[in-house]
Scaffold this active site. Structure first.
Site, mmCIF file in Angstrom:
data_model
loop_
_atom_site.group_PDB
_atom_site.id
_atom_site.type_symbol
_atom_site.label_atom_id
_atom_site.label_comp_id
_atom_site.label_asym_id
_atom_site.label_seq_id
_atom_site.Cartn_x
_atom_site.Cartn_y
_atom_site.Cartn_z
ATOM 1 N N HIS A 140 1.150 -1.266 -0.673
ATOM 2 C CA HIS A 140 0.299 0.290 0.244
ATOM 3 C C HIS A 140 0.990 0.992 0.027
ATOM 4 C CE1 HIS A 140 -3.064 2.892 1.810
ATOM 5 N NE2 HIS A 140 -3.370 2.017 1.206
ATOM 6 N N ASP A 217 3.194 -4.578 8.308
ATOM 7 C CA ASP A 217 1.630 -3.727 7.586
ATOM 8 C C ASP A 217 0.586 -4.776 7.869
ATOM 9 O OD1 ASP A 217 -0.623 -2.581 6.689
ATOM 10 O OD2 ASP A 217 0.226 -1.617 4.754
ATOM 11 N N CYS A 381 -4.922 2.551 -3.179
ATOM 12 C CA CYS A 381 -3.447 3.190 -2.873
ATOM 13 C C CYS A 381 -2.573 1.697 -3.074
ATOM 14 C CB CYS A 381 -3.814 3.620 -1.294
ATOM 15 S SG CYS A 381 -5.196 5.106 -1.615
HETATM 16 C C1 PLP Z 1 -2.379 -2.897 3.345
HETATM 17 C C2 PLP Z 1 -2.308 -1.562 4.392
HETATM 18 N N1 PLP Z 1 -2.018 -0.870 4.384
HETATM 19 C C3 PLP Z 1 -2.436 0.787 4.584
HETATM 20 C C4 PLP Z 1 -3.393 1.245 4.975
HETATM 21 C C5 PLP Z 1 -3.681 2.516 5.352
HETATM 22 O O1 PLP Z 1 -4.377 3.023 7.063
HETATM 23 P P1 PLP Z 1 -4.847 4.000 6.897
HETATM 24 O O2 PLP Z 1 -5.940 4.689 6.257
HETATM 25 O O3 PLP Z 1 -5.857 3.464 7.956
HETATM 26 O O4 PLP Z 1 -3.615 4.753 7.584
HETATM 27 C C6 PLP Z 1 -4.507 0.600 4.117
HETATM 28 C C7 PLP Z 1 -5.497 1.158 4.275
HETATM 29 O O5 PLP Z 1 -6.290 0.766 2.765
HETATM 30 C C8 PLP Z 1 -4.266 -0.405 3.807
HETATM 31 O O6 PLP Z 1 -5.144 -1.939 2.932
#
Ligand code: PLP
Length: 423
Positions: A140, A217, A381
């Site tokens: 992401h 993550d 994203c």
């Molecule tokens: C794999 C992954 N990492 C990080 C994030 C970021 O999360 P947040 O926007 O809640 O900080 C997301 C959000 O969709 C995600 O799917």
């Protein structure tokens, strides 16, 4: 049977129940009764954010109705109550992740902030020009951009472990990429765009053989898998409460104490200090060293309620139900001509990305919405993964335990409708 929440004064008492009945559990989520465009809501955008059970909604409003005050500083009764309620959540998160110590649980705004915290703080302490950070091709943006910012600041370099066409990580390519210059491996536990579940234990073992720490993550993993950070042996683990059926604006960074203790503060301000003079500041111990300013107190309390709610579910049954849903949805979409699924990793959780021939994913999403079916359409994203598959975007259905096979049928019917419109 799902968990049964009994209201006792301002407290929600969870009565654990065996087995799993999605129809029963749905009643705990008021929003699932809504209609959208006159159709029953079919909420399949759980990867973006999950819906909240009544227990979470009540915990947040109870806090504002009965307890609201600032924490860690007041000597009055409300402040003490709020501090205890908030700090209890640290213990709940510790138990949920099976972390060794509550001091290893840092409250942050979400996964994004957790990763930025590590990139900034670990980066300042340990990353020098010419060093390397290893990522995977399926990250992401929030697990790419902070490392790029760090690279720009330090002169470090990013290396990327590739994936195959199914969306499996080419794990054998990891080891040769690790050198004396590698300072960290940062990897998604579950890919938000493909649903791939990465072999974290193996990644950690490979990195640790060379003394390299690993950040995981976990944003898309915690809603679907039981996570045990000691069994994974990862050094950092990040997640957001809002994807775990809790409030937005709050999340968790787990970090091994041995790292957190060596890392400098991320932000400066109130609550993260022991003593301040104009000449020098002595910082608080971990985790407070990383928690500057007034936190999202109500959000933290809501996260605690979400963890209690989830702890009362039969997780083996939840995992089996979600697996069945994903398999069923995959079969239904495979049986629909003109639909191509993106991401067929051997191990997947929660996510089904797809494209419909000749139709832009945004149009797919718009027509599905008119049918009451909420999905996400876009690059999720994760632009590099779109580039890897040569598509500008995908449509993505993402599941939670309260979804049903009937909702998968509604999804399949709505996709048929897309095909009719574009025929
Ligand atoms: C794999 C992954 N990492 C990080 C994030 C970021 O999360 P947040 O926007 O809640 O900080 C997301 C959000 O969709 C995600 O799917």
């Amino acid at each position: 049977m799902s968990a049964r929440i009994e209201r006792a004064g301002s407290l929600s008492t969870i009565v654990p129940a065996k087995g799993f009945d999605p129809e029963r559990v749905r009643r705990d989520f008021p929003i699932l009764e809504r209609k959208v465009h006159g159709k029953p809501l079919v909420y399949l955008d759980n990867g973006a954010t999950a819906q909240k059970p009544r227990a979470v909604i009540d915990a947040v409003s109870d806090y504002y109705e009965r307890t609201n005050s600032n924490i860690h500083r007041g000597i009055h009764h409300l402040s003490e109550e709020a501090t205890i309620a908030y700090e209890q959540v640290r213990g709940k998160v510790r138990a949920m992740l099976n972390a060794a110590d509550e001091r290893e649980i840092v409250f942050v705004r979400g996964t994004t902030e957790a990763i930025n915290l590590v990139a900034s703080s670990y980066g300042r302490a340990f990353v020098k020009p010419g060093d390397e950070i290893v990522l995977t091709a399926m990250e992401h943006h929030s697990n790419i951009v902070p490392w790029q910012i760090l690279s720009e600041q330090t002169g470090a370099r990013i290396r990327v472990v590739p994936i195959n066409d199914d969306g499996d990580l080419l794990i054998d390519e990891l080891e040769p990429m690790l050198t004396g210059k590698t300072r960290l491996v940062a990897v998604a536990h579950v890919s938000n765009a493909l649903g791939t579940v990465n072999p974290i234990q193996r990644i950690v073992q490979t990195a640790h053989r060379r003394g390299i720490p690993v950040l995981v993550d976990g944003a898309q993993a915690v809603p679907h898998l039981k996570v045990d950070v000691q069994a994974l042996d990862c050094d950092f683990y990040a997640f957001s409460a809002h994807k775990l059926f809790g409030p937005t604006g709050v999340g968790v960074l787990y970090g091994k104490a041995k790292w957190l203790e060596k890392m400098p503060p991320y932000e400066g301000g109130g609550s993260m200090i022991r003593l301040v003079t104009f000449e020098k500041t002595h910082y608080a111990e971990i985790p407070q060293k990383f928690e500057a300013g007034t936190p999202h107190i109500a959000g933290g309390i809501g996260l605690g309620a979400a963890i209690d709610y989830l702890a009362a579910l039969d997780w083996d049954a939840v995992v089996a139900h979600e697996h069945e849903l994903l398999t069923y949805a995959t079969e239904r979409l495979d049986a629909t001509t003109g639909v191509r699924i993106i991401g067929r990793a051997k191990e997947k959780a929660g996510v089904l990305s797809f494209v419909v021939d000749g139709v832009h994913p945004h149009d797919v999403g718009t027509i599905l919405d008119r049918e009451g079916v909420a999905i996400r359409a876009g690059h999720h994203c994760a632009m590099p993964i779109m580039q890897r598959y040569g598509v500008p975007a995908t449509a993505r259905a993402s599941f939670a335990f309260y979804n049903t096979k009937a909702e998968v049928d509604a999804l399949a019917r709505a996709i048929q409708r897309v095909k009719e419109v574009f025929a």
